[in-house]
Scaffold this active site. Structure first.
Site, PDB file in Angstrom:
ATOM      1  CE  LYS A 262      -4.029  -1.636   2.625  1.00  7.59           C
ATOM      2  NZ  LYS A 262      -4.995  -1.558   1.518  1.00  7.59           N
ATOM      3  NE  ARG A 336     -10.826 -10.012  -1.573  1.00  8.54           N
ATOM      4  CZ  ARG A 336     -11.132  -9.176  -2.571  1.00  8.54           C
ATOM      5  NH1 ARG A 336     -11.410  -9.661  -3.777  1.00  8.54           N
ATOM      6  NH2 ARG A 336     -11.178  -7.873  -2.372  1.00  8.54           N
TER       7      ARG A 336
HETATM    8  N1  BES Z   1      -8.142  -3.489   4.505  1.00  4.95           N
HETATM    9  C1  BES Z   1      -8.313  -3.171   3.139  1.00  4.95           C
HETATM   10  C2  BES Z   1      -9.610  -2.422   2.861  1.00  4.95           C
HETATM   11  C3  BES Z   1      -9.766  -1.070   3.514  1.00  4.95           C
HETATM   12  C4  BES Z   1      -9.448   0.081   2.809  1.00  4.95           C
HETATM   13  C5  BES Z   1     -10.253  -0.949   4.781  1.00  4.95           C
HETATM   14  C6  BES Z   1      -9.608   1.326   3.395  1.00  4.95           C
HETATM   15  C7  BES Z   1     -10.426   0.293   5.369  1.00  4.95           C
HETATM   16  C8  BES Z   1     -10.088   1.433   4.676  1.00  4.95           C
HETATM   17  C9  BES Z   1      -8.290  -4.435   2.301  1.00  4.95           C
HETATM   18  O1  BES Z   1      -7.487  -5.458   2.785  1.00  4.95           O
HETATM   19  C10 BES Z   1      -7.745  -4.064   0.968  1.00  4.95           C
HETATM   20  O2  BES Z   1      -6.613  -3.724   0.899  1.00  4.95           O
HETATM   21  N2  BES Z   1      -8.574  -4.148  -0.068  1.00  4.95           N
HETATM   22  C11 BES Z   1      -8.193  -3.811  -1.375  1.00  4.95           C
HETATM   23  C12 BES Z   1      -8.693  -4.876  -2.318  1.00  4.95           C
HETATM   24  C13 BES Z   1      -8.132  -4.805  -3.713  1.00  4.95           C
HETATM   25  C14 BES Z   1      -6.658  -5.155  -3.699  1.00  4.95           C
HETATM   26  C15 BES Z   1      -8.887  -5.766  -4.590  1.00  4.95           C
HETATM   27  C16 BES Z   1      -8.772  -2.453  -1.718  1.00  4.95           C
HETATM   28  O3  BES Z   1      -9.899  -2.159  -1.289  1.00  4.95           O
HETATM   29  O4  BES Z   1      -8.092  -1.668  -2.377  1.00  4.95           O
HETATM   30 MN    MN Z   2      -5.468  -5.326   2.155  1.00  3.68          MN
END
Ligand code: BES
Ligand code: MN
Ligand code: ZN
Length: 485
Positions: A262, A336
């Site tokens: 990230k 997931r």
């Molecule tokens: N924990 C994140 C989602 C999230 C984002 C929670 C902002 C709270 C605030 C999750 O693990 C994630 O990174 N999701 C990705 C999925 C993508 C890679 C398909 C996302 O939402 O960008």
């Molecule tokens: Mn994530």
């Protein structure tokens, strides 16, 4: 500022202390003659003539020592509106030095069960703050005394409110802890201590998880120097051994994204990526504290999504507990993977009446719904309606989002049974939910709550002052109360 509530039996007559009194929508002061002096009454009545009466709450400073707060109660007021008034009162008295207020419950003119309970509930929820890591301790306190002989809160009702507050605050505490403190090892240890409330806690460590074949969950945690865990927390409060209600939570103690790293701006918030699990834990604590007459089980997957020489790579293929194989195309779609194994395991081991999972699963749900509604995905209309209604009552709103088999093609993989991201793009929250659904093997009624936009509030809301919200605890408690006990 923390508050302390006392219940006093006496009907306090006219005094010099701060007073909270309830009036009708028009701020009629006739009924207040019993509680304040004539001169005070005429002072307030005069001021009211030139005051905007559209407010819920008016504060009158009678002297440097005595304030009178008038709280206006409209007809057919809802419990949630009473909670908001309590929270609003906190906003108006939360400043300065130590203080003491007397809430006169005799002045409540309407007949509503647990009025004072809801009012204090709102006040307390709003007063929560997480100041554990501030060196300078604030020892100020607001003392609230509830007086009057009418509208008494029965002890068993008081206990329920207290249990729900403690459960919610436990959730908020866990969510507020930084990643270096609440890593999976520490988290599992804290959950073990819940045994003292009569909960049955079972901790599955990496060795056990490997044996069970939970490789989807294990893959996420494999880059961390901390362990990975699945923890089950059981409450058996029903007199029979009826099927339990199951609550499953994503407990990613910190989400760096893994090798699909990230950017810093999105990573700094990821200490709250375990909020789903914390809601499950707070709910279970609440059920135990109020000795709910139901059987319930909480299941949480605790991992840390890190980068290291041993971390999972994009392109890795793992075999989940269900037997289905998953190609990990993006290591940041980790929630997931944790939930997949937790869902299959919960369904198989506990054969629950229904399963509700909670997770800060996708950024896409924030794009869709912001911080007003959590996303609800479900294979069951009845459970969905019950959840939505419960959410309305406690101001933890849900909006139903679609599941459909046509989305399935987006997560099919050439190399494995499925892949963990949607390669076409679009419908990010639905494809995540569609992925989860594949791990429910026996058609158990199931609902997935994507709480990414709800778990944490930068600016605060009606019943929280900013930070971890505890969203979900009161919602699920209401669901249980309304339909399952
Ligand atoms: N924990 C994140 C989602 C999230 C984002 C929670 C902002 C709270 C605030 C999750 O693990 C994630 O990174 N999701 C990705 C999925 C993508 C890679 C398909 C996302 O939402 O960008
Ligand atoms: Mn994530
Ligand atoms: Zn995550």
């Amino acid at each position: 500022m923390p508050i302390k509530v006392n219940f006093k039996n006496s009907a306090l007559k006219k005094t010099s202390a701060n007073l909270v009194l309830f009036v009708d929508e028009k701020f009629s002061t006739n009924s207040l003659r019993k509680y304040i002096s004539n001169s005070e009454l005429s002072y307030i009545s005069d001021l009211l003539k030139t005051t905007d009466l559209s407010k819920n709450l008016l504060v009158f400073e009678l002297s440097s020592k005595k304030k009178v707060v008038l709280v206006s109660i409209k007809k057919n007021i809802k419990n949630s509106e009473i909670e908001n008034l309590g929270a609003e009162l906190f906003g108006r008295i939360n400043y300065g030095k130590n203080s003491e207020y007397f809430i006169n419950s005799d002045s409540i003119a309407i007949n509503q069960k647990n009025f004072i309970g809801y009012f204090l509930h709102g006040l307390k929820l709003k007063s929560y703050e997480f100041k554990k890591y501030k060196s300078k301790k604030d020892s100020r306190i607001i003392n609230i005394n509830v007086i009057g002989n009418k509208n008494k809160l029965p002890p068993n009702e008081l206990l329920k409110f207290k249990a729900l507050e403690e459960g919610t605050f436990y959730t908020r505490d866990l969510v507020s802890e930084p990643g270096n403190v609440l890593h999976p090892d520490e988290y599992a240890k804290r959950l073990n201590s819940l045994k003292k409330f009569g909960l049955k806690v079972n901790i599955y460590n990496e060795k056990k998880l490997k044996k069970l074949g939970m490789n989807a969950l294990l893959g996420v945690g494999q880059g961390s120097i901390r362990g990975s865990y699945l923890v089950t927390i059981e409450w058996n409060g029903a007199r029979n051994n009826s099927k339990p209600l199951a609550f499953i939570g994503k407990g990613v103690c910190f989400d760096t994204g893994g090798y699909s790293l990230k950017p810093a701006k999105f990573m700094e918030d990821m200490t709250y990526d375990m909020a789903g699990s914390a809601v499950v834990v707070g709910l279970m604590k609440n059920l135990a504290l109020r000795k709910a007459k139901i059987n319930a089980v909480g299941v949480v997957g605790l991992v840390e999504n890190m980068v290291s020489g041993n971390a999972q790579r994009p392109g890795d293929i793992v075999k989940s507990y269900s037997g289905k194989t998953i190609e990990i195309l993006n290591t940041d779609a980790e929630g997931r993977l944790v939930l997949a194994d937790a869902l299959t395991f919960t369904e198989k081991k506990f054969k629950p009446k229904f399963m509700v999972d909670l997770a800060t699963l996708t950024g896409a749900i924030i794009v869709s719904l912001g911080s007003e509604y959590a996303g609800l995905f479900s294979n069951n209309d009845k459970l969905s309606k019950e959840l939505i209604n419960a959410g309305e009552k406690v101001q933890e709103k849900l909006w139903r989002m679609p599941l459909h088999k046509n989305y399935d093609k987006l997560i099919n993989s050439k190399n494995a049974d499925m892949q963990n991201i949607n390669y076409v793009g679009g419908a990010g929250s639905t494809t995540a939910a569609q992925f989860l659904q594949r791990f429910i093997l026996n058609n158990t009624p199931w609902a997935h709550l994507d709480i990414a936009g709800m778990a944490f509030s930068k600016y605060g809301g009606a019943l929280n002052s900013g930070g971890a919200t505890g969203y979900g605890v009161r919602l699920l408690n209401q669901l249980i109360k309304d339909h399952y006990e």
